[in-house]
Design a protein around this motif. Sequence first.
Motif, PDB file in Angstrom:
ATOM      1  N   PRO A 101     -49.811 -51.702  -6.523  1.00 35.94           N
ATOM      2  CA  PRO A 101     -49.625 -50.268  -6.766  1.00 35.94           C
ATOM      3  C   PRO A 101     -49.532 -49.424  -5.498  1.00 35.94           C
ATOM      4  CG  PRO A 101     -51.939 -50.796  -6.937  1.00 35.94           C
ATOM      5  CD  PRO A 101     -51.232 -52.093  -6.585  1.00 35.94           C
ATOM      6  N   SER A 102     -49.430 -50.068  -4.333  1.00 34.62           N
ATOM      7  CA  SER A 102     -49.551 -49.343  -3.056  1.00 34.62           C
ATOM      8  C   SER A 102     -48.528 -48.227  -2.892  1.00 34.62           C
ATOM      9  CB  SER A 102     -49.427 -50.320  -1.883  1.00 34.62           C
ATOM     10  OG  SER A 102     -50.514 -51.219  -1.869  1.00 34.62           O
ATOM     11  N   LEU A 155     -40.315 -52.779  -0.050  1.00 34.59           N
ATOM     12  CA  LEU A 155     -40.473 -51.537  -0.799  1.00 34.59           C
ATOM     13  C   LEU A 155     -41.870 -51.354  -1.394  1.00 34.59           C
ATOM     14  CD1 LEU A 155     -37.060 -51.445  -2.697  1.00 34.59           C
ATOM     15  CD2 LEU A 155     -37.734 -50.048  -0.744  1.00 34.59           C
ATOM     16  N   GLY A 156     -42.701 -52.385  -1.324  1.00 32.28           N
ATOM     17  CA  GLY A 156     -44.036 -52.299  -1.899  1.00 32.28           C
ATOM     18  C   GLY A 156     -44.937 -51.276  -1.230  1.00 32.28           C
ATOM     19  N   PHE A 157     -44.538 -50.822  -0.030  1.00 32.62           N
ATOM     20  CA  PHE A 157     -45.323 -49.822   0.695  1.00 32.62           C
ATOM     21  C   PHE A 157     -44.468 -48.616   1.058  1.00 32.62           C
ATOM     22  CE2 PHE A 157     -47.731 -53.663   1.020  1.00 32.62           C
ATOM     23  CZ  PHE A 157     -49.048 -53.251   0.968  1.00 32.62           C
ATOM     24  N   ALA A 207     -49.509 -47.056 -12.829  1.00 27.86           N
ATOM     25  CA  ALA A 207     -49.868 -45.660 -13.099  1.00 27.86           C
ATOM     26  C   ALA A 207     -51.355 -45.536 -13.437  1.00 27.86           C
ATOM     27  CB  ALA A 207     -49.022 -45.099 -14.243  1.00 27.86           C
ATOM     28  N   GLU A 208     -51.917 -46.595 -14.024  1.00 30.07           N
ATOM     29  CA  GLU A 208     -53.357 -46.586 -14.312  1.00 30.07           C
ATOM     30  C   GLU A 208     -54.166 -46.432 -13.026  1.00 30.07           C
ATOM     31  OE1 GLU A 208     -55.273 -46.609 -17.159  1.00 30.07           O
ATOM     32  OE2 GLU A 208     -53.327 -46.154 -18.090  1.00 30.07           O
ATOM     33  N   SER A 209     -53.643 -46.997 -11.927  1.00 29.28           N
ATOM     34  CA  SER A 209     -54.360 -46.903 -10.648  1.00 29.28           C
ATOM     35  C   SER A 209     -54.497 -45.453 -10.195  1.00 29.28           C
ATOM     36  CB  SER A 209     -53.646 -47.730  -9.568  1.00 29.28           C
ATOM     37  OG  SER A 209     -52.394 -47.144  -9.223  1.00 29.28           O
ATOM     38  N   ILE A 210     -53.503 -44.634 -10.509  1.00 30.34           N
ATOM     39  CA  ILE A 210     -53.549 -43.223 -10.139  1.00 30.34           C
ATOM     40  C   ILE A 210     -54.693 -42.524 -10.866  1.00 30.34           C
ATOM     41  CG2 ILE A 210     -52.296 -41.026 -10.201  1.00 30.34           C
ATOM     42  CD1 ILE A 210     -51.218 -43.067  -8.163  1.00 30.34           C
ATOM     43  N   LYS A 211     -54.821 -42.824 -12.147  1.00 37.59           N
ATOM     44  CA  LYS A 211     -55.909 -42.203 -12.934  1.00 37.59           C
ATOM     45  C   LYS A 211     -57.272 -42.691 -12.451  1.00 37.59           C
ATOM     46  CE  LYS A 211     -53.684 -43.284 -16.859  1.00 37.59           C
ATOM     47  NZ  LYS A 211     -53.369 -43.379 -18.308  1.00 37.59           N
ATOM     48  N   GLU A 221     -58.215 -55.496  -9.740  1.00 35.82           N
ATOM     49  CA  GLU A 221     -59.149 -55.887  -8.663  1.00 35.82           C
ATOM     50  C   GLU A 221     -58.772 -55.220  -7.344  1.00 35.82           C
ATOM     51  OE1 GLU A 221     -60.281 -60.360 -10.370  1.00 35.82           O
ATOM     52  OE2 GLU A 221     -58.540 -60.066  -9.050  1.00 35.82           O
ATOM     53  N   PHE A 222     -57.490 -55.139  -7.071  1.00 36.77           N
ATOM     54  CA  PHE A 222     -57.008 -54.507  -5.839  1.00 36.77           C
ATOM     55  C   PHE A 222     -57.401 -53.033  -5.818  1.00 36.77           C
ATOM     56  CE2 PHE A 222     -53.385 -52.385  -3.576  1.00 36.77           C
ATOM     57  CZ  PHE A 222     -53.619 -52.907  -2.319  1.00 36.77           C
ATOM     58  N   VAL A 223     -57.204 -52.354  -6.934  1.00 40.51           N
ATOM     59  CA  VAL A 223     -57.564 -50.933  -7.023  1.00 40.51           C
ATOM     60  C   VAL A 223     -59.057 -50.736  -6.891  1.00 40.51           C
ATOM     61  CG1 VAL A 223     -57.537 -48.874  -8.510  1.00 40.51           C
ATOM     62  CG2 VAL A 223     -55.507 -50.335  -8.368  1.00 40.51           C
ATOM     63  N   GLN A 224     -59.843 -51.643  -7.488  1.00 41.87           N
ATOM     64  CA  GLN A 224     -61.296 -51.544  -7.385  1.00 41.87           C
ATOM     65  C   GLN A 224     -61.744 -51.733  -5.937  1.00 41.87           C
ATOM     66  OE1 GLN A 224     -63.512 -50.581  -9.856  1.00 41.87           O
ATOM     67  NE2 GLN A 224     -64.823 -50.437  -8.046  1.00 41.87           N
TER      68      GLN A 224
END
Length: 330
Positions: free
Chosen positions: A272-273, A239-241, A16-20, A321-324
């Motif tokens: 988080p995809s 389900l990851g995507f 959820a942090e990735s959304i923010k 790192e992925f989100v960045q």
Amino acid sequence: MKAVLIPGDGIGPEIAESIKDITKAMNLDIEWLEYRAGAEYAKETGEVFEPGLVEAIEQYKWALKGPTATPIGTGFRSVNVALRQKFATYANVRPIRSFKGVESRYENIDLVIIRENTEDLYKGIEYKLNENMANGVKLITREASEKICRYAFEYAKINQRHKVTAVHKANIMKYTDGLFLEAFRDVAKYYPDIEAQEVIVDNMCMQLVLRPETFDVLVAPNLYGDIVSDLCAGLVGGLGFAPSGNIGDEYRIYEAVHGSAPDIAGQNIANPSALLLAFALMLEDLGNIEAAKTLRDALAKVVEKQEVVTPDIGGHASTTEFVQAIINEL
């Protein structure tokens, strides 16, 4: 605008942090109001939803939800089901697309599963007849069946899709699935430019494994839609995507389809995809088509490069790192 964010259980708060982070990086005009729900919150408080959550969705209409755990066999019913029924989000929309860089047996999969979301066996009408016998009621109505079939054909029309396939078991369940199939046929008459197809659910599962490229939009009652949509997620690597939108006349709740993965919670290695793709669905429905495309394209590029990806898709990167890396692509 304001929207509700429900992080959920297990890895939910991390993804959820990735959304923010993405919302901030894209300068999107969305203020997230965060509320807790699920098994962990229930264990702490005895309540399934944090006070104010339901009222916030009622007020702001839009919500994005991470994975929530549900006890099997005992305890409270699914948070997902409860929210869908509470807010009459009658259409569950699951787009399934291939991503280069994600290991799969198939390429170029592009399917949409549209599932009736409010009735069928998921209505939860079940009871014990005696100690050794229980009964569950499969509730199918013409109104709900016509509504979901109409949504499927309208979706196909708007998104320039060419075929809608009804998934059913009307050969055995002649009254319930028979009614669903009647509704499908009645609605199909109003869309002569879109091919209407009918496939029995067990054959559907086999055909999806043999020749998934022959299908386009699938529409199904609740239980079959649940099963078939997870099968379709398996066609593209899992389900990851797999994002999901729960669409109602007034309310919309978007979510990651996968579970809460308690075994890796707190390790900052979750992918988080699915939640990011659910956010893209939300942006699309808000009319921000360009932002939705930009987010999907950035995610696809990072996954295809395979340089900064999480362990579930063959990498060593953390969630952060992925989100960045996605933000760098943006």
